[in-house]
Scaffold this motif. Structure first.
Motif, PDB file in Angstrom:
ATOM      1  N   VAL A  38       0.914  -1.131  -0.024  1.00 35.12           N
ATOM      2  CA  VAL A  38       0.031  -0.069  -0.022  1.00 35.12           C
ATOM      3  C   VAL A  38       0.938   1.313   0.087  1.00 35.12           C
ATOM      4  CG1 VAL A  38      -1.839   1.470   1.257  1.00 35.12           C
ATOM      5  CG2 VAL A  38      -1.950  -1.117   1.155  1.00 35.12           C
ATOM      6  N   THR A  39       1.980   1.252   0.913  1.00 33.14           N
ATOM      7  CA  THR A  39       2.839   2.412   0.902  1.00 33.14           C
ATOM      8  C   THR A  39       3.342   2.690  -0.435  1.00 33.14           C
ATOM      9  OG1 THR A  39       3.427   1.803   3.106  1.00 33.14           O
ATOM     10  CG2 THR A  39       4.978   3.345   2.025  1.00 33.14           C
ATOM     11  N   ARG A  40       3.920   1.482  -1.068  1.00 28.18           N
ATOM     12  CA  ARG A  40       4.425   1.662  -2.475  1.00 28.18           C
ATOM     13  C   ARG A  40       3.663   2.302  -3.436  1.00 28.18           C
ATOM     14  NH1 ARG A  40       6.740  -2.591  -2.178  1.00 28.18           N
ATOM     15  NH2 ARG A  40       5.108  -4.020  -3.690  1.00 28.18           N
ATOM     16  N   GLU A  41       2.234   1.650  -3.299  1.00 31.51           N
ATOM     17  CA  GLU A  41       1.238   2.232  -4.309  1.00 31.51           C
ATOM     18  C   GLU A  41       1.015   3.625  -4.211  1.00 31.51           C
ATOM     19  OE1 GLU A  41      -1.892   2.212  -6.936  1.00 31.51           O
ATOM     20  OE2 GLU A  41      -0.354   0.737  -6.746  1.00 31.51           O
ATOM     21  N   VAL A  42       0.975   4.092  -3.120  1.00 28.93           N
ATOM     22  CA  VAL A  42       0.580   5.591  -3.003  1.00 28.93           C
ATOM     23  C   VAL A  42       1.553   6.508  -3.360  1.00 28.93           C
ATOM     24  CG1 VAL A  42      -0.172   7.233  -1.272  1.00 28.93           C
ATOM     25  CG2 VAL A  42      -1.325   5.029  -1.127  1.00 28.93           C
ATOM     26  N   MET A  43       2.966   6.197  -2.702  1.00 27.03           N
ATOM     27  CA  MET A  43       3.974   6.919  -2.996  1.00 27.03           C
ATOM     28  C   MET A  43       4.274   6.775  -4.423  1.00 27.03           C
ATOM     29  SD  MET A  43       4.395   8.229  -0.210  1.00 27.03           S
ATOM     30  CE  MET A  43       6.049   9.148  -0.519  1.00 27.03           C
ATOM     31  N   ARG A  44       4.100   5.700  -5.288  1.00 26.90           N
ATOM     32  CA  ARG A  44       4.712   5.766  -6.659  1.00 26.90           C
ATOM     33  C   ARG A  44       3.508   6.568  -7.534  1.00 26.90           C
ATOM     34  NH1 ARG A  44       4.199  -0.094  -8.894  1.00 26.90           N
ATOM     35  NH2 ARG A  44       6.469  -0.369  -8.491  1.00 26.90           N
ATOM     36  N   ASN A  45       2.292   6.845  -6.992  1.00 26.57           N
ATOM     37  CA  ASN A  45       1.391   7.356  -7.798  1.00 26.57           C
ATOM     38  C   ASN A  45       0.925   8.923  -7.239  1.00 26.57           C
ATOM     39  OD1 ASN A  45       0.655   5.425 -10.041  1.00 26.57           O
ATOM     40  ND2 ASN A  45       0.789   4.090  -8.081  1.00 26.57           N
ATOM     41  N   GLY A  46       1.838   9.514  -7.025  1.00 31.24           N
ATOM     42  CA  GLY A  46       1.702  10.835  -6.590  1.00 31.24           C
ATOM     43  C   GLY A  46       1.680  11.057  -5.139  1.00 31.24           C
ATOM     44  N   GLY A  47       1.717  10.286  -4.261  1.00 31.83           N
ATOM     45  CA  GLY A  47       1.756  10.516  -2.528  1.00 31.83           C
ATOM     46  C   GLY A  47       0.187  10.751  -2.291  1.00 31.83           C
ATOM     47  N   PRO A  48       0.018  10.745  -0.797  1.00 29.04           N
ATOM     48  CA  PRO A  48      -1.487  10.973  -0.176  1.00 29.04           C
ATOM     49  C   PRO A  48      -2.187  11.847  -0.721  1.00 29.04           C
ATOM     50  CG  PRO A  48       0.441  11.299   1.313  1.00 29.04           C
ATOM     51  CD  PRO A  48       0.957  10.931   0.183  1.00 29.04           C
ATOM     52  N   ALA A  49      -1.549  13.061  -0.930  1.00 27.37           N
ATOM     53  CA  ALA A  49      -2.319  14.389  -1.552  1.00 27.37           C
ATOM     54  C   ALA A  49      -2.874  14.264  -2.896  1.00 27.37           C
ATOM     55  CB  ALA A  49      -1.648  15.630  -1.461  1.00 27.37           C
ATOM     56  N   ALA A  50      -2.073  13.308  -3.822  1.00 24.58           N
ATOM     57  CA  ALA A  50      -2.421  13.447  -5.106  1.00 24.58           C
ATOM     58  C   ALA A  50      -3.102  12.037  -5.500  1.00 24.58           C
ATOM     59  CB  ALA A  50      -1.414  13.845  -6.154  1.00 24.58           C
ATOM     60  N   TYR A  51      -2.965  11.004  -4.911  1.00 25.76           N
ATOM     61  CA  TYR A  51      -3.521   9.845  -5.149  1.00 25.76           C
ATOM     62  C   TYR A  51      -4.835   9.460  -5.864  1.00 25.76           C
ATOM     63  CZ  TYR A  51      -3.798   4.591  -5.370  1.00 25.76           C
ATOM     64  OH  TYR A  51      -4.181   3.278  -5.751  1.00 25.76           O
ATOM     65  N   ARG A  52      -4.869   9.050  -7.013  1.00 20.31           N
ATOM     66  CA  ARG A  52      -6.153   8.688  -7.553  1.00 20.31           C
ATOM     67  C   ARG A  52      -6.128   7.130  -8.046  1.00 20.31           C
ATOM     68  NH1 ARG A  52      -6.351  12.776  -5.354  1.00 20.31           N
ATOM     69  NH2 ARG A  52      -7.234  14.840  -5.736  1.00 20.31           N
ATOM     70  N   ALA A  53      -7.267   6.643  -7.755  1.00 16.79           N
ATOM     71  CA  ALA A  53      -7.388   5.105  -8.101  1.00 16.79           C
ATOM     72  C   ALA A  53      -7.390   4.990  -9.651  1.00 16.79           C
ATOM     73  CB  ALA A  53      -8.540   4.499  -7.631  1.00 16.79           C
ATOM     74  N   ASP A  54      -8.052   5.600 -10.409  1.00 21.51           N
ATOM     75  CA  ASP A  54      -8.285   5.286 -11.990  1.00 21.51           C
ATOM     76  C   ASP A  54      -6.674   5.733 -12.503  1.00 21.51           C
ATOM     77  OD1 ASP A  54      -8.432   8.089 -11.119  1.00 21.51           O
ATOM     78  OD2 ASP A  54     -10.007   8.504 -12.898  1.00 21.51           O
ATOM     79  N   LEU A  55      -6.252   6.802 -12.103  1.00 20.72           N
ATOM     80  CA  LEU A  55      -5.055   7.364 -12.708  1.00 20.72           C
ATOM     81  C   LEU A  55      -3.802   6.333 -12.346  1.00 20.72           C
ATOM     82  CD1 LEU A  55      -4.999  11.085 -11.841  1.00 20.72           C
ATOM     83  CD2 LEU A  55      -5.487   9.833 -14.249  1.00 20.72           C
ATOM     84  N   GLU A  93      13.898  -2.727  -4.318  1.00 18.85           N
ATOM     85  CA  GLU A  93      14.295  -1.526  -4.530  1.00 18.85           C
ATOM     86  C   GLU A  93      13.326  -0.207  -4.450  1.00 18.85           C
ATOM     87  OE1 GLU A  93      18.297  -2.426  -7.461  1.00 18.85           O
ATOM     88  OE2 GLU A  93      16.618  -1.796  -8.341  1.00 18.85           O
ATOM     89  N   GLU A  94      12.280  -0.837  -4.817  1.00 19.49           N
ATOM     90  CA  GLU A  94      10.856   0.200  -5.044  1.00 19.49           C
ATOM     91  C   GLU A  94      10.441   0.222  -3.699  1.00 19.49           C
ATOM     92  OE1 GLU A  94       8.123  -1.342  -7.745  1.00 19.49           O
ATOM     93  OE2 GLU A  94       9.434  -0.929  -9.294  1.00 19.49           O
ATOM     94  N   THR A  95      10.546  -0.924  -3.019  1.00 19.48           N
ATOM     95  CA  THR A  95      10.152  -0.615  -1.421  1.00 19.48           C
ATOM     96  C   THR A  95      11.118   0.398  -0.562  1.00 19.48           C
ATOM     97  OG1 THR A  95       9.119  -2.790  -1.407  1.00 19.48           O
ATOM     98  CG2 THR A  95       9.604  -1.935   0.867  1.00 19.48           C
ATOM     99  N   PHE A  96      12.345  -0.038  -0.965  1.00 16.91           N
ATOM    100  CA  PHE A  96      13.374   0.666  -0.078  1.00 16.91           C
ATOM    101  C   PHE A  96      13.482   2.284  -0.632  1.00 16.91           C
ATOM    102  CE2 PHE A  96      17.474   2.286   1.556  1.00 16.91           C
ATOM    103  CZ  PHE A  96      17.794   1.205   2.471  1.00 16.91           C
ATOM    104  N   THR A  97      13.048   2.473  -1.888  1.00 19.95           N
ATOM    105  CA  THR A  97      12.899   3.785  -2.179  1.00 19.95           C
ATOM    106  C   THR A  97      11.617   4.533  -1.536  1.00 19.95           C
ATOM    107  OG1 THR A  97      14.091   3.337  -4.190  1.00 19.95           O
ATOM    108  CG2 THR A  97      12.638   5.375  -4.272  1.00 19.95           C
ATOM    109  N   THR A  98      10.642   3.844  -1.742  1.00 18.26           N
ATOM    110  CA  THR A  98       9.294   4.179  -1.102  1.00 18.26           C
ATOM    111  C   THR A  98       9.574   4.718   0.298  1.00 18.26           C
ATOM    112  OG1 THR A  98       8.042   3.314  -2.496  1.00 18.26           O
ATOM    113  CG2 THR A  98       7.048   3.709  -0.737  1.00 18.26           C
TER     114      THR A  98
END
Length: 251
Positions: A38-55, A93-98
């Motif tokens: 979940v953390t990686r998904e949100v941070m990879r797609n704009g962060g908590p302020a900009a996360y949009r499911a469809d995008l 690597e993606e997890t560590f970066t996140t």
């Protein structure tokens, strides 16, 4: 299912949870997924302020499609050592970066640091980083300048006079000391405000409390870092003709 790719419905649940202010661990529990997913998904797609499911879903499909069409690894690119699973390494690597981004590191700086930490040599040149991360030399230069300022990387010249960027056992010690030094400077600045605002005013009392807190934390960080460095990284001294042996005294 847990362990597979996130579905669009799961992404919508993540978006709802983020909008409701739920912790990533709670969202993950409801989805029966690891918190890191979940953390990686949100941070990879704009962060908590900009996360949009469809995008996020479309972006993931695009990345998957692009990955399938990616050309074979260039001849000059280093192969995965020790039989490592390339997909597992990339996921890690993606997890560590996140997680580095969550701790406050900008995305490019987090990517560079992760790249350095996960290479066996612990050092890379600017051209190595450009090739691995597929970014411009200017991006690497900016990231290294930031990380060096934080005490997280250091530079040295190799035998070919190329500048290399390194992470080693001493890097985190230096970073902790830099953090303690920053705390000390902030504490000193806070105390300057006490005299300016009046020693017994609420604002001055607040600043004095900040300074005392930072003094305590800074001294604790310095003491702990020095103890850890001495215990974990100091090599035992040897005398000529004698080989150091592990101590049996655990007292």
């Amino acid at each position: 299912m847990p362990g597979g790719r996130l579905t669009q419905q799961e992404r919508q649940q993540i978006a709802s949870g983020v909008a409701d202010g739920l912790a990533y661990a709670e969202i993950a529990r409801r989805l029966d997924r690891p918190t890191s997913t979940v953390t990686r998904e949100v941070m990879r797609n704009g962060g908590p302020a900009a996360y949009r499911a469809d995008l996020a879903h479309r972006a993931t499909e695009h990345r998957t499609h692009r990955r399938k069409q990616t050309a074979p690894r260039p001849a000059g690119a280093p192969p995965q050592a020790d039989g490592r699973d390339a997909d597992a390494v990339r996921e890690y690597e993606e997890t560590f970066t996140t997680l580095l981004m969550q701790s406050g590191a900008p995305k490019m700086m987090a990517r560079v640091l992760t790249c350095l930490y996960t290479t066996d040599a612990g050092s890379l040149t600017a051209s190595d980083l450009v090739q691995r991360l597929q970014v411009s030399p200017a991006s690497i230069s900016k990231a290294i300048a930031f990380l060096e300022g934080q005490g997280l990387v250091r530079r040295e010249r190799d035998e070919r006079r190329r500048e290399r960027y390194l992470v080693d056992d001493d890097v985190w010690y230096q970073s902790m000391i830099a953090s303690a030094r920053s705390n000390a400077e902030l504490a000193e600045t806070a105390r300057q405000g006490v005299g300016i605002l009046g020693a017994h005013t609420p604002a001055a009392i607040r600043l004095e409390n900040i300074a005392r807190f930072l003094d305590f934390v800074g001294e604790s960080i310095t003491r702990a870092a020095e103890q850890a460095r001495e215990i974990l990284y100091t090599k035992p001294e040897t005398t000529p003709g004698h080989t150091a042996e592990p101590s049996t005294d655990r007292g």
